[in-house]
Design an enzyme around this catalytic site. Sequence first.
Site, mmCIF file in Angstrom:
data_model
loop_
_atom_site.group_PDB
_atom_site.id
_atom_site.type_symbol
_atom_site.label_atom_id
_atom_site.label_comp_id
_atom_site.label_asym_id
_atom_site.label_seq_id
_atom_site.Cartn_x
_atom_site.Cartn_y
_atom_site.Cartn_z
ATOM 1 N N ASP A 236 0.594 -0.787 0.143
ATOM 2 C CA ASP A 236 -0.057 -0.134 0.019
ATOM 3 C C ASP A 236 1.267 1.263 0.402
ATOM 4 O O ASP A 236 1.494 1.337 0.801
ATOM 5 C CB ASP A 236 -0.675 -0.018 1.080
ATOM 6 C CG ASP A 236 -2.129 1.077 1.191
ATOM 7 O OD1 ASP A 236 -1.685 2.042 1.163
ATOM 8 O OD2 ASP A 236 -3.221 0.541 0.886
ATOM 9 N N ASN A 244 -2.473 12.626 -4.317
ATOM 10 C CA ASN A 244 -3.356 13.331 -5.459
ATOM 11 C C ASN A 244 -4.572 14.879 -5.022
ATOM 12 O O ASN A 244 -4.325 15.497 -5.770
ATOM 13 C CB ASN A 244 -5.229 12.557 -6.221
ATOM 14 C CG ASN A 244 -4.598 11.033 -6.355
ATOM 15 O OD1 ASN A 244 -3.544 11.066 -7.695
ATOM 16 N ND2 ASN A 244 -5.138 9.718 -6.084
ATOM 17 N N ASP A 253 -1.577 8.971 -10.906
ATOM 18 C CA ASP A 253 -1.090 8.030 -11.882
ATOM 19 C C ASP A 253 0.005 7.591 -12.486
ATOM 20 O O ASP A 253 0.284 5.905 -12.345
ATOM 21 C CB ASP A 253 -2.038 7.893 -13.051
ATOM 22 C CG ASP A 253 -3.369 7.990 -12.946
ATOM 23 O OD1 ASP A 253 -4.082 7.746 -12.255
ATOM 24 O OD2 ASP A 253 -4.135 9.054 -13.998
ATOM 25 N N GLU A 279 -4.280 2.444 -4.147
ATOM 26 C CA GLU A 279 -3.340 2.515 -3.929
ATOM 27 C C GLU A 279 -2.590 1.158 -3.579
ATOM 28 O O GLU A 279 -1.314 1.277 -3.394
ATOM 29 C CB GLU A 279 -2.991 3.444 -3.409
ATOM 30 C CG GLU A 279 -2.778 3.646 -2.132
ATOM 31 C CD GLU A 279 -4.480 3.921 -2.074
ATOM 32 O OE1 GLU A 279 -4.493 4.636 -0.344
ATOM 33 O OE2 GLU A 279 -5.782 4.082 -2.964
#
Length: 777
Positions: A236, A244, A253, A279
Amino acid sequence: MSATSTQHLPDPGLRDRFHERSLEQQRPLSTVTMAFTVVAFLCMVGARNLVDGPAPPLTYQLLCALVLLLLVLAIPNVKSTLLFGAIGVAYMQVLVAGLALNTAGLAQPLLWVLPALVVIPVCAAPLWLTPTHFFTGSVLFYAAAFVLLLGEPLAHDVGIAVWTWIVVIGVPASMVFHLGFYRFRRNHFLLESQLAQLAATDPLTGLQNRRAFVKQAERRLGGLAPEARISAIFVDIDNFKSLNDRFGHALGDWALHRVAQVLMDETTTEDSVSRIGGEEFAVLLHDGLAGALKLAERMRGAIEAIERPDGNLTASFGVAEHRRGESIMVLLDRADEALLRAKHSGRNRVCAARALPLDALQPFAADAQAIEGGAGRRYRWDDFYLISHFQPLYSLSHQKQVGFEALLRGEQDDGTLVLPVVMFAPKPSNDEGALDRASHAVHLGNACRSLPGDAWLFLNILPATFIADGYADQLATLVRSSGFDTERVILEILESHGGSVDDMSRAAAAYREHGFLIAVDDFGAGQSNLDRLLRIRPDLVKLDGELIRATTHGTEQPILPKLVSLLHQAGMLVVVEGVETTEELILAVESNVDFAQGYLLGRPAVEIAPPEFVHRQIDDAFDVIAQGRAHQHALFESEVEPYRVALRLAAAALLAGAVADDAFATLATFERCVSCFILDDSGRQIGHEVPGPAWSKEGASLHPVADPRGARWDHRPYFRNAVLLPGVAVASNPYLSLASGRPCVAVTLAVQFAAERSVIGVELDWSELGLPWPAGE
């Protein structure tokens, strides 16, 4: 098998898969086509024996047909593409031999041979798997056939015709057929492969998606050798949301793509790497825990070297080694638990799944940590003890205790209870699967000491534990070693994630073989639905407590009676949970519920409370229902009786020759009248209905079915009951009317007119709150 052009299928593995797929598709078609050819050959043999002239022994011809048939029978079992092609070549050669035998001694053999030389290669062309097989088989067929032809003197014009048929028509047609079908199969396979790849791939990172990862992992675990070791790694990205939010999704991304590249670089082609979602990533590798921890540490260091605008990327890792009999979902759950612990411990680190705090399948007597406490036995778990509380279940018809649900509780050293919301809350140190298995050992040890000898024990079980490989055998062993009978244990599948319905259905069969009964908990909430019940087929269904308080829209009538009736028809006994008031107990009895459970009947406790007081409560509930049923019936009858009287008067008027409007004039003025109608012997409406005051009442808009004319109503109980009791005005139970979308009651009367029997009736609006319903409805 020969390969096709690498220009179209550059990957040898893909080419091999294409040929294997073609073999699967062609096998049934080839079997049918070649079997038909055997039949055609036998017909030719029969025709040949009708022609004068010397002929070879029939035995040779039949032997040829037998060889052809054996080759056909071999096709369904062929696994190799090379062997499939060899059978095709052999089949063609045997056909040529059969043709030679069949034409021996004929004056005009060419008339028999030429059609076969053209038709056989053309019909066989689509069946060849590869161009190499096609060209090899066709060349050998024509070579053998030409030897047959060259032995026969041919006139010049006949020779030209033969070569024209074969070279100009037969050979080109067979080439077009084969190459065309081959290209079609290849393009279809490439498209199918591309779609399968897209369905299994995460579009952003190019890794496997969750579905493909789990499917591949299940295959690997299914074929795992006893000595093989396999581990899972959960990854993770730390603080990904801030990336983000602060720098935009494009940078997020990019980070996902870079992390995916690191995972791919650090693993081998034998490992599975997937983006599970968001993620989170997962890796499945063929190695033990130590090797997986080293790999995870390398990945952590490589990810830490990736720069982000405000520093460097980091990720947390959870690692778990597969245990024998464990499903992929349980393995991933344990890796996820280790990942949570890594994140709670400060992130950017690797944590391994905890070893089981206890072997829950060992008898208590063999465990030194099992401690006597009060009326039961308690077990040390982290910083508290595990104990059992038992809540009774009563058979309402028998008015007695028939079972007890075992509920796991935590107890501190000073005897105070740990709140369930704290005890079962997700946390890094909590292994839910181990706690679930431990609860079974705790409950069985305490149940043997506390429960009456003939009572059921309800054991809660998580779906992931329920479907774990081998757990049915292990639990049966634990039950018997605890001095309990499996026939007295009901496994109550909790409403939770962790297993598909198919897996639970298969697992249920394994538990039943040991004598366990199966129950499904909390039907009507979350994952529980009717499809789940019909697939698992539990012996008992425990209804969610809210269902006992659920009512129909508008009329506020309870839905419990209908739901219980549905489950009984499906062959399942019904338990209602959450009975907390006398009114709910009365409703449970009236609804024909089999078993009841709730605070009114007994709270969970270590000690089993005497049941006599509850027996009296249940008996009182039966008395209330018996007294109320007559009263309810009287109220309902008094409400519909005026409509019965008016309907009989309307029937008399119709028999005297009055038209419908006049006959129903009085009845149509009654307050609850929606409409008056006449049905013929087949249940179709005669003429128009006469509307009443309730006709225009606002209700559901059901325009396509609002007009009853043209429909058949002889399947409705109000029609059938009237026909069974001619001359008697009968009132139906409330039903949902198609015409108005409201609960209605129909009063109907079968009348014999001169021409035929008819049913006249009036539909009454029964949607108003407080109206009496028939007893049992």
